[in-house]
Design a protein around this motif. Structure first.
Motif, PDB file in Angstrom:
ATOM      1  N   UNK A  19     105.673  59.955 -27.221  1.00 58.12           N
ATOM      2  CA  UNK A  19     104.741  59.375 -26.253  1.00 58.12           C
ATOM      3  C   UNK A  19     103.599  58.648 -26.960  1.00 58.12           C
ATOM      4  N   UNK A  20     103.306  57.451 -26.455  1.00 53.97           N
ATOM      5  CA  UNK A  20     102.126  56.683 -26.847  1.00 53.97           C
ATOM      6  C   UNK A  20     101.138  56.778 -25.693  1.00 53.97           C
ATOM      7  N   UNK A  21      99.891  57.144 -26.000  1.00 52.59           N
ATOM      8  CA  UNK A  21      98.837  57.209 -24.982  1.00 52.59           C
ATOM      9  C   UNK A  21      97.858  56.072 -25.245  1.00 52.59           C
ATOM     10  N   UNK A  22      97.713  55.186 -24.257  1.00 59.01           N
ATOM     11  CA  UNK A  22      96.742  54.086 -24.331  1.00 59.01           C
ATOM     12  C   UNK A  22      95.710  54.322 -23.239  1.00 59.01           C
ATOM     13  N   UNK A  42     108.272  67.306 -26.197  1.00 58.54           N
ATOM     14  CA  UNK A  42     107.385  66.153 -26.045  1.00 58.54           C
ATOM     15  C   UNK A  42     106.446  66.115 -27.245  1.00 58.54           C
ATOM     16  N   UNK A  43     106.316  64.939 -27.843  1.00 56.23           N
ATOM     17  CA  UNK A  43     105.429  64.781 -28.998  1.00 56.23           C
ATOM     18  C   UNK A  43     104.624  63.491 -28.856  1.00 56.23           C
ATOM     19  N   UNK A  44     103.321  63.597 -28.910  1.00 55.81           N
ATOM     20  CA  UNK A  44     102.467  62.415 -28.895  1.00 55.81           C
ATOM     21  C   UNK A  44     102.531  61.799 -30.288  1.00 55.81           C
ATOM     22  N   UNK A  45     102.950  60.529 -30.352  1.00 56.18           N
ATOM     23  CA  UNK A  45     103.098  59.862 -31.649  1.00 56.18           C
ATOM     24  C   UNK A  45     101.966  58.897 -31.948  1.00 56.18           C
ATOM     25  N   UNK A  46     101.194  58.512 -30.925  1.00 55.14           N
ATOM     26  CA  UNK A  46     100.087  57.577 -31.161  1.00 55.14           C
ATOM     27  C   UNK A  46      99.118  57.612 -29.991  1.00 55.14           C
ATOM     28  N   UNK A  47      97.848  57.357 -30.330  1.00 55.45           N
ATOM     29  CA  UNK A  47      96.772  57.263 -29.338  1.00 55.45           C
ATOM     30  C   UNK A  47      95.953  56.033 -29.650  1.00 55.45           C
ATOM     31  N   UNK A  48      95.506  55.333 -28.605  1.00 53.68           N
ATOM     32  CA  UNK A  48      94.645  54.181 -28.801  1.00 53.68           C
ATOM     33  C   UNK A  48      93.857  53.898 -27.537  1.00 53.68           C
ATOM     34  N   UNK A  66     105.378  55.259 -22.699  1.00 50.43           N
ATOM     35  CA  UNK A  66     103.981  54.907 -22.927  1.00 50.43           C
ATOM     36  C   UNK A  66     103.176  55.244 -21.679  1.00 50.43           C
ATOM     37  N   UNK A  67     102.045  55.931 -21.870  1.00 48.83           N
ATOM     38  CA  UNK A  67     101.094  56.190 -20.800  1.00 48.83           C
ATOM     39  C   UNK A  67      99.977  55.172 -20.940  1.00 48.83           C
ATOM     40  N   UNK A  68      99.732  54.384 -19.906  1.00 48.75           N
ATOM     41  CA  UNK A  68      98.747  53.311 -19.960  1.00 48.75           C
ATOM     42  C   UNK A  68      97.724  53.458 -18.852  1.00 48.75           C
TER      43      UNK A  68
END
Length: 159
Positions: A19-22, A42-48, A66-68
């Motif tokens: 998961x990418x969290x934006x 579930x693994x968060x791989x990036x945050x921005x 991706x969570x946007x």
């Protein structure tokens, strides 16, 4: 080298959902990450908090989902949702509760929509899992907006 977390389910190994969290606010990103970290596979791989960085991270990290947050704005002339959707399915995170705002948002290539204050942590986990499996996910407020939009589109014209 860190191995990817995997879970045994029904005699087979299920892949980890990446998961990418934006999201524009670091504290809220952290809360979302904490919820996702409780989920099996579930693994968060990036945050921005930046639109351009979100696209770069999506290219590099290859998230499953991706969570946007809809408050992240892209530079003029850039369709952030479409850019991210070319790389992974996107779930919208929004505070909007007005049916027209949600209906407009759902016309973009989102695979899910969670409305803040109208979902539980389990819903966030369920949405990520459903979208990773190729399904969609809408929080109840978003479902009501879709129902409203369908009713509006099928109403006979007023004489």
């Amino acid at each position: 080298m860190m191995a990817s977390r995997q879970v045994r389910a029904a005699g087979r190994t299920a892949p980890t959902i990446r998961v990418l969290i934006a999201h524009p606010h670091p504290g809220e990103r952290s809360v979302i990450r904490t919820v996702l970290d409780t989920g099996e596979q579930i693994r968060v791989v990036a945050l921005t908090g930046d639109a351009g960085e979100a696209v770069t991270l999506a290219d590099r990290m290859r998230p499953t989902v991706t969570l946007l947050d809809d408050r992240i704005t892209a530079p003029e002339g850039t369709d952030l949702v479409r850019a991210l959707a070319r790389r992974s399915p996107v779930i919208a995170l929004t505070a909007a509760t007005e049916h027209r705002a949600i209906s407009t948002m759902l016309r973009a290539p989102f695979k899910g929509c969670l409305v803040y204050g109208h979902h539980e942590p389990a819903d966030l986990l369920g949405a990520v899992r459903a979208v990773a499996a190729g399904l969609g996910w809408l929080s109840p407020v978003a479902v009501a907006a879709v129902a409203w939009a369908l009713r509006e589109s099928t109403r006979p014209p007023v004489p």
